[in-house]
Design a protein around this motif. Sequence first.
Motif, mmCIF file in Angstrom:
data_model
loop_
_atom_site.group_PDB
_atom_site.id
_atom_site.type_symbol
_atom_site.label_atom_id
_atom_site.label_comp_id
_atom_site.label_asym_id
_atom_site.label_seq_id
_atom_site.Cartn_x
_atom_site.Cartn_y
_atom_site.Cartn_z
ATOM 1 N N ILE A 176 0.862 -1.185 0.000
ATOM 2 C CA ILE A 176 0.000 0.000 0.000
ATOM 3 C C ILE A 176 0.894 1.229 0.000
ATOM 4 O O ILE A 176 1.745 1.382 0.883
ATOM 5 N N ARG A 177 0.731 2.082 -0.990
ATOM 6 C CA ARG A 177 1.460 3.358 -1.004
ATOM 7 C C ARG A 177 0.736 4.350 -0.111
ATOM 8 O O ARG A 177 -0.458 4.212 0.172
ATOM 9 N N ARG A 178 1.470 5.357 0.343
ATOM 10 C CA ARG A 178 0.849 6.377 1.185
ATOM 11 C C ARG A 178 -0.167 7.171 0.370
ATOM 12 O O ARG A 178 0.176 7.793 -0.631
ATOM 13 N N PRO A 179 -1.437 7.159 0.786
ATOM 14 C CA PRO A 179 -2.487 7.799 -0.017
ATOM 15 C C PRO A 179 -2.545 9.302 0.250
ATOM 16 O O PRO A 179 -2.125 9.785 1.308
ATOM 17 N N PRO A 180 -3.088 10.072 -0.690
ATOM 18 C CA PRO A 180 -3.348 11.485 -0.422
ATOM 19 C C PRO A 180 -4.501 11.616 0.566
ATOM 20 O O PRO A 180 -5.369 10.746 0.645
ATOM 21 N N VAL A 181 -4.487 12.704 1.326
ATOM 22 C CA VAL A 181 -5.547 12.950 2.300
ATOM 23 C C VAL A 181 -6.318 14.196 1.884
ATOM 24 O O VAL A 181 -5.735 15.271 1.718
ATOM 25 N N ARG A 182 -7.635 14.055 1.717
ATOM 26 C CA ARG A 182 -8.505 15.184 1.387
ATOM 27 C C ARG A 182 -9.163 15.672 2.666
ATOM 28 O O ARG A 182 -10.074 15.025 3.196
ATOM 29 N N LEU A 183 -8.679 16.798 3.171
ATOM 30 C CA LEU A 183 -9.137 17.279 4.464
ATOM 31 C C LEU A 183 -10.642 17.509 4.489
ATOM 32 O O LEU A 183 -11.293 17.313 5.521
ATOM 33 N N GLN A 184 -11.205 17.926 3.352
ATOM 34 C CA GLN A 184 -12.640 18.214 3.322
ATOM 35 C C GLN A 184 -13.490 16.953 3.449
ATOM 36 O O GLN A 184 -14.710 17.032 3.676
ATOM 37 N N SER A 185 -12.871 15.774 3.317
ATOM 38 C CA SER A 185 -13.621 14.519 3.386
ATOM 39 C C SER A 185 -13.527 13.846 4.759
ATOM 40 O O SER A 185 -14.070 12.755 4.953
ATOM 41 N N LEU A 186 -12.849 14.469 5.713
ATOM 42 C CA LEU A 186 -12.681 13.872 7.030
ATOM 43 C C LEU A 186 -14.025 13.720 7.742
ATOM 44 O O LEU A 186 -14.857 14.625 7.709
ATOM 45 N N ASP A 187 -14.212 12.566 8.404
ATOM 46 C CA ASP A 187 -15.398 12.433 9.240
ATOM 47 C C ASP A 187 -15.040 12.817 10.679
ATOM 48 O O ASP A 187 -13.864 12.983 11.029
ATOM 49 N N LEU A 188 -16.047 12.974 11.525
ATOM 50 C CA LEU A 188 -15.820 13.442 12.888
ATOM 51 C C LEU A 188 -14.937 12.482 13.677
ATOM 52 O O LEU A 188 -14.087 12.905 14.462
ATOM 53 N N ALA A 189 -15.104 11.181 13.451
ATOM 54 C CA ALA A 189 -14.331 10.195 14.204
ATOM 55 C C ALA A 189 -12.844 10.219 13.846
ATOM 56 O O ALA A 189 -12.016 9.696 14.588
ATOM 57 N N THR A 190 -12.503 10.832 12.701
ATOM 58 C CA THR A 190 -11.111 10.872 12.250
ATOM 59 C C THR A 190 -10.428 12.186 12.614
ATOM 60 O O THR A 190 -9.193 12.269 12.581
#
Length: 271
Positions: free
Chosen positions: A67-81
């Motif tokens: 698994i390569r390190r994935p990009p993170v889309r901050l606008q898609s974060l849920d509350l638990a994360t």
Amino acid sequence: MLALIAGTGDLPPAVLQALPTRPLICALAGFVPKVTPDITFRIERLGGFLRDLHTRGVTQICMVGAIRRPPVRLQSLDLATLTLVPTIWRALRRGDDGALRAFIAVLERRGFTVLGAHEVAPALLPPVGVLTQVQPQDRHRIDAVVGEGHLVGMGAADLGQACIVRDGHVVDAEDDSGTDALLLRHETLQDDRIAASDRTGGILFKGPKPQQDRRADLPVVGVGTVMNAAAAGLAGLVIEADGVMVPDRAGVIETLDALGMFLWVRPKGVI
């Protein structure tokens, strides 16, 4: 209950086949494993995913495959994360080892026991010794000592898990592109006058990084590795005992025997 977080490559199906009962199979979005996942999750929803695992009764997690390190889309974060954002961000800025250790720490803080693939399927680790008809020569044993020493420096710099050694000298080493890319790169450098049957002077040495957490990213050797090593004109493979998994051991040995190459499963420090 065990959950497998399955990446790409041949390791996930090999682990699944070795288990007595089917675990819960999970996959990170964007990576399609060779097994059918029960759950696909995004890194931006890691907190919700872990909460779901608890709800399903999962207590143990094993990460298998690439698994390569994935990009993170901050606008898609849920509350638990949201509470995990600082940890995720720091992890993605580190090298591979640092990122894996950080992710394992997140899982453990959430109450999961993290197991290595070799712990849930110990048969993936081959026994010590030369497993092929062809035996390494004295020069290959010297090359193995050189390779082991070189991997110590590579591991300290988090640079890779394999190198090519010929006549007591490291001629090339793995980088982020992986072992197959190393072998293919070496193949292009070979003298066309060297016959494919001339297997007297070169090995692929492979082992884990000295300080890596063996519960993730333990190196793997497969038939494809063997074929690429043969194309690169190498005499055989030397792998660290208890440190490299061989999922298709029978296929690897059969291919090596057919090619007149060797596989030496070598304990550290042996000459």
